[in-house]
Scaffold this motif. Sequence first.
Motif, PDB file in Angstrom:
ATOM      1  N   ASP A   1     -64.486  56.542 -62.263  1.00  0.00           N
ATOM      2  CA  ASP A   1     -65.135  56.997 -61.025  1.00  0.00           C
ATOM      3  C   ASP A   1     -64.727  58.417 -60.616  1.00  0.00           C
ATOM      4  O   ASP A   1     -65.189  58.929 -59.607  1.00  0.00           O
ATOM      5  CB  ASP A   1     -64.882  56.011 -59.874  1.00  0.00           C
ATOM      6  N   ARG A   2     -63.882  59.046 -61.430  1.00  0.00           N
ATOM      7  CA  ARG A   2     -63.550  60.447 -61.127  1.00  0.00           C
ATOM      8  C   ARG A   2     -64.622  61.387 -61.654  1.00  0.00           C
ATOM      9  O   ARG A   2     -64.593  62.575 -61.375  1.00  0.00           O
ATOM     10  CB  ARG A   2     -62.191  60.794 -61.730  1.00  0.00           C
ATOM     11  N   PHE A   3     -65.529  60.839 -62.466  1.00  0.00           N
ATOM     12  CA  PHE A   3     -66.648  61.650 -62.971  1.00  0.00           C
ATOM     13  C   PHE A   3     -67.938  61.212 -62.295  1.00  0.00           C
ATOM     14  O   PHE A   3     -68.124  60.033 -61.987  1.00  0.00           O
ATOM     15  CB  PHE A   3     -66.811  61.458 -64.478  1.00  0.00           C
ATOM     16  N   GLY A   4     -68.843  62.159 -62.120  1.00  0.00           N
ATOM     17  CA  GLY A   4     -70.163  61.830 -61.619  1.00  0.00           C
ATOM     18  C   GLY A   4     -71.028  61.252 -62.731  1.00  0.00           C
ATOM     19  O   GLY A   4     -70.558  61.101 -63.867  1.00  0.00           O
ATOM     20  N   PRO A   5     -72.275  60.931 -62.432  1.00  0.00           N
ATOM     21  CA  PRO A   5     -73.151  60.286 -63.425  1.00  0.00           C
ATOM     22  C   PRO A   5     -73.374  61.131 -64.681  1.00  0.00           C
ATOM     23  O   PRO A   5     -73.602  60.582 -65.753  1.00  0.00           O
ATOM     24  CB  PRO A   5     -74.463  60.067 -62.662  1.00  0.00           C
ATOM     25  N   GLN A   6     -73.288  62.449 -64.564  1.00  0.00           N
ATOM     26  CA  GLN A   6     -73.475  63.306 -65.744  1.00  0.00           C
ATOM     27  C   GLN A   6     -72.170  63.521 -66.528  1.00  0.00           C
ATOM     28  O   GLN A   6     -72.162  64.245 -67.520  1.00  0.00           O
ATOM     29  CB  GLN A   6     -74.003  64.692 -65.323  1.00  0.00           C
ATOM     30  N   GLY A   7     -71.069  62.966 -66.034  1.00  0.00           N
ATOM     31  CA  GLY A   7     -69.795  63.138 -66.733  1.00  0.00           C
ATOM     32  C   GLY A   7     -69.024  64.379 -66.331  1.00  0.00           C
ATOM     33  O   GLY A   7     -68.098  64.792 -67.015  1.00  0.00           O
ATOM     34  N   PHE A   8     -69.419  64.986 -65.195  1.00  0.00           N
ATOM     35  CA  PHE A   8     -68.651  66.132 -64.685  1.00  0.00           C
ATOM     36  C   PHE A   8     -67.744  65.670 -63.555  1.00  0.00           C
ATOM     37  O   PHE A   8     -68.025  64.663 -62.907  1.00  0.00           O
ATOM     38  CB  PHE A   8     -69.600  67.248 -64.227  1.00  0.00           C
ATOM     39  N   TRP A   9     -66.678  66.408 -63.337  1.00  0.00           N
ATOM     40  CA  TRP A   9     -65.678  65.981 -62.356  1.00  0.00           C
ATOM     41  C   TRP A   9     -66.298  65.763 -60.982  1.00  0.00           C
ATOM     42  O   TRP A   9     -66.968  66.647 -60.453  1.00  0.00           O
ATOM     43  CB  TRP A   9     -64.581  67.038 -62.211  1.00  0.00           C
ATOM     44  N   ARG A  10     -66.034  64.603 -60.414  1.00  0.00           N
ATOM     45  CA  ARG A  10     -66.344  64.363 -59.014  1.00  0.00           C
ATOM     46  C   ARG A  10     -65.035  64.545 -58.211  1.00  0.00           C
ATOM     47  O   ARG A  10     -65.006  65.138 -57.162  1.00  0.00           O
ATOM     48  CB  ARG A  10     -66.905  62.952 -58.848  1.00  0.00           C
ATOM     49  N   ALA A  11     -63.957  63.994 -58.781  1.00  0.00           N
ATOM     50  CA  ALA A  11     -62.629  64.145 -58.169  1.00  0.00           C
ATOM     51  C   ALA A  11     -61.731  64.837 -59.189  1.00  0.00           C
ATOM     52  O   ALA A  11     -61.067  64.180 -59.991  1.00  0.00           O
ATOM     53  CB  ALA A  11     -62.076  62.777 -57.793  1.00  0.00           C
ATOM     54  N   PRO A  12     -61.750  66.163 -59.206  1.00  0.00           N
ATOM     55  CA  PRO A  12     -61.033  66.897 -60.249  1.00  0.00           C
ATOM     56  C   PRO A  12     -59.513  66.750 -60.120  1.00  0.00           C
ATOM     57  O   PRO A  12     -59.021  66.407 -59.052  1.00  0.00           O
ATOM     58  CB  PRO A  12     -61.455  68.348 -60.020  1.00  0.00           C
ATOM     59  N   PRO A  13     -58.801  67.037 -61.207  1.00  0.00           N
ATOM     60  CA  PRO A  13     -57.344  66.944 -61.160  1.00  0.00           C
ATOM     61  C   PRO A  13     -56.781  67.984 -60.203  1.00  0.00           C
ATOM     62  O   PRO A  13     -57.360  69.048 -60.034  1.00  0.00           O
ATOM     63  CB  PRO A  13     -56.916  67.245 -62.601  1.00  0.00           C
ATOM     64  N   CYS A  14     -55.677  67.632 -59.572  1.00  0.00           N
ATOM     65  CA  CYS A  14     -55.058  68.609 -58.676  1.00  0.00           C
ATOM     66  C   CYS A  14     -54.434  69.714 -59.520  1.00  0.00           C
ATOM     67  O   CYS A  14     -54.112  69.522 -60.691  1.00  0.00           O
ATOM     68  CB  CYS A  14     -54.014  67.958 -57.787  1.00  0.00           C
ATOM     69  N   ALA A  15     -54.282  70.874 -58.922  1.00  0.00           N
ATOM     70  CA  ALA A  15     -53.836  72.036 -59.697  1.00  0.00           C
ATOM     71  C   ALA A  15     -52.346  72.314 -59.513  1.00  0.00           C
ATOM     72  O   ALA A  15     -51.874  73.381 -59.866  1.00  0.00           O
ATOM     73  CB  ALA A  15     -54.656  73.258 -59.303  1.00  0.00           C
ATOM     74  N   ALA A  16     -51.612  71.328 -58.960  1.00  0.00           N
ATOM     75  CA  ALA A  16     -50.194  71.572 -58.641  1.00  0.00           C
ATOM     76  C   ALA A  16     -49.385  71.903 -59.893  1.00  0.00           C
ATOM     77  O   ALA A  16     -49.664  71.406 -60.977  1.00  0.00           O
ATOM     78  CB  ALA A  16     -49.611  70.353 -57.954  1.00  0.00           C
ATOM     79  N   GLU A  17     -48.403  72.748 -59.708  1.00  0.00           N
ATOM     80  CA  GLU A  17     -47.507  73.122 -60.809  1.00  0.00           C
ATOM     81  C   GLU A  17     -46.303  72.188 -60.811  1.00  0.00           C
ATOM     82  O   GLU A  17     -45.924  71.650 -59.774  1.00  0.00           O
ATOM     83  CB  GLU A  17     -46.997  74.554 -60.591  1.00  0.00           C
ATOM     84  N   VAL A  18     -45.691  72.053 -61.976  1.00  0.00           N
ATOM     85  CA  VAL A  18     -44.445  71.295 -62.048  1.00  0.00           C
ATOM     86  C   VAL A  18     -43.369  72.082 -61.309  1.00  0.00           C
ATOM     87  O   VAL A  18     -43.246  73.293 -61.493  1.00  0.00           O
ATOM     88  CB  VAL A  18     -44.016  71.090 -63.514  1.00  0.00           C
TER      89      VAL A  18
END
Lengths: 76, 214
Positions: free
Chosen positions: B120-137
Motif C-alpha cells: 500500500d506504499r505504492f499507488g495503482p501504477q506502482g509509483f510511491w504513494r508513501a515514499p521512504p523518509c529521507a533521514a540520514e543515519v
Amino acid sequence: MFSCRDATELMTDEGEGALRGGRRALFRLHMFICGHCRAFRRQVGDAVTLAKEIPTDELPPDAEHRLVEAFRARRR
Amino acid sequence: MQPPGPAEHGAQPAHEDAGLVSRLRAGDEATFRSLVRELHRPLTRVAFAFVGSQAAAEEVVQDTWLAVIDGLDGFEGRSTLRTWIGRIVVNRAKTRGVRDRRSVPFSSLSPDEDGPVEPDRFGPQGFWRAPPCAAEVPEELILRKEARAHIERELESLPPAQRTVVTLRDLDGWTSEEVCNVLDVSETNQRVLLHRGRTRLRAALERYHSGKTT
C-alpha cells in the motif's frame, strides 16, 4: 512502464551486476529521475552499513580452548 | 620450483588460502585460533538454518572443527578454505537436523511472498504513494548505536535463510559464489534472499527514523 515498485525490486540485482541490457538502462534512468527511489536505495545502504558494525558473536573461551587443545593434539 | 598443474591433482591449494593452509598443516596454533574466531559467527549461522537451535548449531560447528583438523591434509584447494569448511558444516547440520527431526531443506526456507515494500506504499501504477523518509543515519555515537540495535533485532528476526545470507554477505564479507556453494542455492535464489533480507533491514531503519520524529 517501469515503476518505483520495479526499481525497489531490482536494487540488489543491479548492485550484484545481474541486471543487463534494457532492464538495466530502464533501472538507471528511473534512478536518475526518481529521488524517492534514490532515498530508498540510500536507506538500504545505510541499513547494511549499520549491520556491518554489529560486533561479531564471541566463541566462549572454554570452547575455543578445547578446540585449540584438539588442534595441538591431532596436528602434532 | 613446482610445475604448474591442476589444483585437483595435488594437495596444494592454488589460491590465496595456500599460505593459511600450509601454516595450519604445520600446526600453527595462532592461525588456527584466528580462523576459529573469524568463522565462528558465519558457521554458526549456517548450521542454525538447518538445525533450528543455537545449542545444536554450536555443537555442529565444534564437531566440524574436529573434522577440519583431521581432514586438513586432504583439502585440495578446489574451493576456498571457508567454502570447504562451510560445506562440512552444512552436511553435518543436515544430518543433525534429520536426527532431531528438525530437518528443513534450505530451499524451502525460501523467499517469502511479500515484496520488499508494503504494497500500500505504492499507488495503482506502482509509483510511491508513501515514499521512504529521507533521514540520514545519525553520526552521533549513542544514537548510532541505537539505530544499529534496531537493525540487529531485525536481523535476528529474519527468516533463517535470509538471516544466513545477509550475515555471510554483509556482516562477514563472503562472496556470492561462496554463499551459493556453501548453501547449495542458485545465484538467483541467493540474490532474492539477500534482497529480501536487506530490504527488511531498511524497513527497520525507517521505523527507527519515524519513531524519532513522532
